[in-house]
Write an enzyme that holds these catalytic residues in place. Structure first.
Site: not given
Lengths: 336, 336
Positions: B204, B206, B267-268, B271-274, B276
């Site tokens: 990631d 960060k 996550h749900y 942060s982005y819709y692909h 991961h």
């Protein structure tokens, strides 16, 4: 004072353990009499100078993020653990803080300046907990340990975890003291006395209630036959729904804090084996709100509605510290 | 800058914002000269009284866990942001702290006592940062948005959330750039190129990889037809199992970091819709590892094995910020 009450008090301090993994332990009979006079036994003793002779032996853990430190040492030849934590900065203290503190310039760069601000003592308290006399178990409990993620099948629970729980004699007498109003009765903010679906709701001991930022309450059920998530079936849906609805209502009424800002969940494994539910502020990263240990109450209800034996059959993950007896059992059974 | 690059940048900075780091922003030319004399421009000005006249306008954010507060106000009619944070408790200060502080007893219960400890000012510093003059961007940057917990039924997803996602044109071109090795190719630590069950694994952004304490990697699937958890069915079990197994193996091989110390989750909302998957150190309280947003990959696989359409039908909870467009949609639909 008997060992259960000691364990109870120990459990109440769980947040002070950074990983939120607090297991209460029993106290040996001999220790019941080993009162550390200044801290425990003598109400007239001048406690304000309790730590003036404190002799540090070791730092058990510290957190720069949380501004706390756990210290093992001695008070008057008695083993002790002292836990220090800086307190949150409250809005209502700002005016006085700005007026009466000295600022010492550290660095200046264009529009940015950094300072050391030294407030007067009454504005800058350190929350202090003293455990004295402390046993080896206390010292071990607070010592920072490696953590591992276990996957426990339904069968693992029955063959490894449950026997382990039963062998440890984790008493919950302190919980019964609360339910029976023998202790902490003045802290209860709501009660539904129904023996099947009822519970008491009280602030978690480590929330000082001075701000909503770290709002934290616990609902403890009245019935005594549910140790943890593993015991829940669809039979308990009315109980769980009652806790959710009345708990949220009580918190709204008492603190003006709406349900949409709450995180309501159970722990698995729990810190003590009497069913209880955590209500924390959504914006507060409460210790133990991580997905590896927390289970949203709404999810638990939904899962049981769809599958009555959900928590009897499914595999549950949870973290264990390196020194946890249960971890050894899993290793022995070649499940880790 | 388009919205997904904004999102990517937002992702990269999210931990810094959560930590309250003071990131410098570009300053408009005119502001360079608008020096707040006492803080910035005049070395001879007595800075120790800088805040004595500070006028608080609003609290931008505060953290009870981290003991900090971000305040918007005025110094001499200049807009300012003041950031206060308690300092960690250092071992080398303990001796003096214990000797020279006053202790006030709060509660005593057997071997446990809690106190208010009031140290002398020189031992209890508050780290202070002053931004003056502060722009509207500074104020907005530090302003904490309220967060609310939503419960989205399967039907809500189809009627509210999905149309919203589609209307926002959240482009994931930057994700495709990674998958096609047009960007960040040198950061990929593992790849399974299979078009159905394959993925790339990379740190990631960060995580600086300098320590394992905050280990954080992301697995991004090759297939482009899965936006989020909501799209997963039992058909995807081989993909999910492959990510888990090969991802854990790759991390063990590369970093010597065992799977038992990992927290692996989705996550749900993402942060982005692909699709991961996050791999983080279990002992690191990674932002977004809370139960209200994270779903353990092992749990997702198990749920789909038991119920192929689990994520199509169940109600999912997730947090939304007050300024999130999706929150407005739920309010409009009277679902909040």
């Amino acid at each position: 004072m008997d060992s259960n009450t000691k364990m109870a008090a120990s459990e109440k301090r769980k947040r002070e353990v950074a990983d939120g993994n607090n297991e209460t332990e029993g106290q040996e009979e001999t220790l019941k009499n080993a009162v550390c006079n200044k801290a425990g036994g003598n109400d007239d003793a001048p406690s304000e100078f309790l730590l003036s002779g404190f002799e540090t032996k070791a730092i058990l853990r510290d957190s720069a993020r949380e501004k706390n430190i756990f210290v093992h040492g001695k008070i008057d030849d008695q083993e002790a653990v002292v836990i220090l934590e800086k307190t949150p900065i409250r809005e209502d203290s700002l005016s006085e803080l700005f007026k009466n503190s000295r600022l010492k310039l550290e660095m200046r760069n264009d529009i940015y300046s950094t300072f050391h601000l030294h407030p007067p003592p009454q504005l800058n308290e350190i929350k202090t907990t003293v455990v004295c006399p402390a046993t080896e178990k206390h010292v071990k409990k607070y010592l920072l340990q490696e953590t591992f993620l276990l996957e426990e099948t339904g069968e693992d629970y029955r063959s490894i975890t449950l026997p382990f729980i039963q062998s440890q004699s984790f008493s919950v007498q302190w919980v019964y003291n609360i339910l029976e109003k023998k202790a902490e009765a003045d802290r209860i903010i709501y009660e539904d006395p129904d023996p099947d679906v009822g519970f008491v709701l009280l602030p978690d001991f480590k929330w000082d209630q001075k701000q909503h930022d770290d709002l934290y309450l616990i609902a403890i059920v009245h019935r005594k036959d549910i140790k943890s998530l593993r015991d829940l079936t669809s039979e308990h849906i009315p109980l769980l729904c009652n806790i959710r609805r009345r708990g949220e209502d009580a918190i709204l009424k008492r603190y003006g804090f709406p349900a949409t800002k709450l995180r309501v969940y159970l722990h698995y494994q729990p810190s003590y084996y009497h069913l209880h539910v955590h209500f924390t502020s959504l914006s507060y990263d409460a210790p133990g709100c991580g997905v590896e240990r927390a289970h949203l109450l709404s999810d638990v209800i939904q899962n049981l509605q769809n599958e009555p034996q959900y928590y009897h059959t499914r595999t549950l993950s949870f973290p264990l510290r390196a020194d946890d007896g249960l971890l050894s059992k899993f290793k022995d059974a070649a499940r880790l």
